[in-house]
Motif scaffolding. Structure first.
Motif, short mmCIF file in Angstrom:
data_model
loop_
_atom_site.label_atom_id
_atom_site.label_comp_id
_atom_site.label_asym_id
_atom_site.label_seq_id
_atom_site.Cartn_x
_atom_site.Cartn_y
_atom_site.Cartn_z
N THR A 194 0.81 -1.22 0.00
CA THR A 194 0.00 0.00 0.00
C THR A 194 0.84 1.27 0.00
OG1 THR A 194 -0.15 -0.03 2.42
CG2 THR A 194 -1.90 -1.14 1.20
N SER A 195 2.07 1.19 0.51
CA SER A 195 2.87 2.40 0.67
C SER A 195 4.25 2.25 0.02
CB SER A 195 3.05 2.72 2.16
OG SER A 195 3.90 3.84 2.34
N ILE A 196 4.57 3.20 -0.87
CA ILE A 196 5.87 3.21 -1.54
C ILE A 196 6.51 4.59 -1.34
CG2 ILE A 196 7.05 3.20 -3.76
CD1 ILE A 196 6.30 0.53 -3.37
N ILE A 197 7.73 4.60 -0.85
CA ILE A 197 8.51 5.84 -0.81
C ILE A 197 9.69 5.68 -1.74
CG2 ILE A 197 9.96 7.35 0.61
CD1 ILE A 197 8.21 6.68 2.99
N LEU A 198 9.73 6.51 -2.77
CA LEU A 198 10.87 6.55 -3.68
C LEU A 198 11.79 7.67 -3.20
CD1 LEU A 198 9.00 6.22 -7.12
CD2 LEU A 198 9.89 4.41 -5.64
N SER A 199 12.97 7.30 -2.76
CA SER A 199 13.88 8.30 -2.20
C SER A 199 14.50 9.15 -3.31
CB SER A 199 14.99 7.60 -1.41
OG SER A 199 14.46 6.85 -0.34
N GLU A 200 14.98 10.32 -2.91
CA GLU A 200 15.66 11.20 -3.87
C GLU A 200 16.83 10.45 -4.49
OE1 GLU A 200 16.14 14.35 -6.22
OE2 GLU A 200 14.54 14.15 -4.72
N GLY A 201 16.86 10.44 -5.83
CA GLY A 201 17.88 9.70 -6.56
C GLY A 201 17.27 8.70 -7.52
N VAL A 202 16.06 8.19 -7.18
CA VAL A 202 15.34 7.30 -8.10
C VAL A 202 14.89 8.12 -9.30
CG1 VAL A 202 13.36 5.77 -8.39
CG2 VAL A 202 14.57 5.83 -6.20
N GLU A 203 15.19 7.61 -10.51
CA GLU A 203 14.97 8.40 -11.72
C GLU A 203 13.85 7.89 -12.62
OE1 GLU A 203 18.79 8.38 -13.56
OE2 GLU A 203 19.70 9.72 -12.07
N ALA A 204 13.54 6.60 -12.54
CA ALA A 204 12.58 6.05 -13.50
C ALA A 204 11.82 4.86 -12.93
CB ALA A 204 13.30 5.63 -14.79
N ILE A 205 10.58 4.71 -13.41
CA ILE A 205 9.78 3.52 -13.13
C ILE A 205 9.42 2.91 -14.48
CG2 ILE A 205 7.76 2.54 -12.01
CD1 ILE A 205 7.57 5.07 -10.32
N ASP A 206 9.89 1.70 -14.74
CA ASP A 206 9.61 1.03 -16.00
C ASP A 206 8.18 0.53 -16.05
OD1 ASP A 206 12.20 1.52 -16.76
OD2 ASP A 206 12.89 -0.56 -16.53
#
Length: 244
Positions: A194-206
């Protein structure tokens, strides 16, 4: 590890056995009960000590150990940091695959790579404690497990396609900024996620990277510049999207 094996008792004495067992000084106690014949099997696990190296199969090359299999029956496994005095750095392909006895596993800081299908189909695996130096988690490494939370270290750079495919219990995850891309179907079918945190630095989601989950909270960093078509398909529970 001490084993009390298959003690047969009448129903009237069963409760007293349970209370006696519960007073054990061992850190972890697993009790297995067969109701059909009132058989009790108790396995005491010493969770403070590495699992004996004699219970693993492994290879040694270039002064590094790769775990290739496990021959024991423990529910809790602590990978030793060294075997034969050589650092354990890799959990090999399918090393623990389909081990339905395994409940928890602890990896030492020496481990840097978890290879394809390492824990695939470990359907009762609820906890994996990664060391602090994991660099790569390969395809299907935790597919069809029941890991409900996992801490991904800042050293992680590769999180492969299908890494957590159909992990039925995973509820939340923080992707460190060292992982630049959420690859195809990495979390496909994580129906409790239910919960996703993408930290600073993640650039793309395929495409399909976060598909078929139950995401209600999503944190998107400024660094994220590419969200592929279908990246979040089959998610219908959004209530909060935060852009850093």
């Amino acid at each position: 590890c001490r084993r009390i094996s298959r003690m047969r008792e009448s129903p009237s004495s069963f409760g007293s056995m349970m209370s006696t067992t519960a007073t054990s000084k061992s850190p972890t106690l697993t009790v297995r009960i067969s109701e059909s014949d009132m058989t009790l099997t108790a396995i005491y696990e010493d969770s403070d000590e590495p699992t004996p190296e004699s219970e693993f199969t492994y290879t040694i090359a270039d002064s590094k150990v790769t775990i290739t299999g496990y021959t024991g029956s423990r529910t809790v496994i602590r990978i030793p940091p060294t075997i034969e005095g050589v650092p354990v750095t890799v959990i090999g392909s399918s090393a623990f695959s389909s081990n339905t006895t395994l409940l928890r596993i602890y990896l030492p800081d020496s481990v840097t790579h978890i290879m394809d299908s390492a824990f695939k189909n470990c359907s009762n695996l609820t906890a994996c404690h990664l060391g602090g130096n994991i660099v790569s988690i390969s395809s299907y490494a935790f597919a069809y497990t029941a890991v409900n939370n996992i801490s991904l270290p800042e050293t992680l750079t590769n999180l492969s396609s299908y890494a957590f495919y159909y992990d039925s219990k995973l509820e939340s995850v923080v992707i460190p900024g060292s992982v630049k891309r959420i690859q195809y179907a990495t979390f496909w079918g994580c129906s409790r996620l239910t919960s996703i945190i993408l930290s600073e630095g993640v650039e793309a989601i395929d495409s399909a990277g976060l598909a078929a989950c139950k995401i209600s909270s999503l944190h998107i960093p400024v660094s994220l510049t590419t969200i592929a078509e279908g990246a979040l398909q089959r998610n219908s529970s959004y209530s909060e999207v935060t852009v850093a």
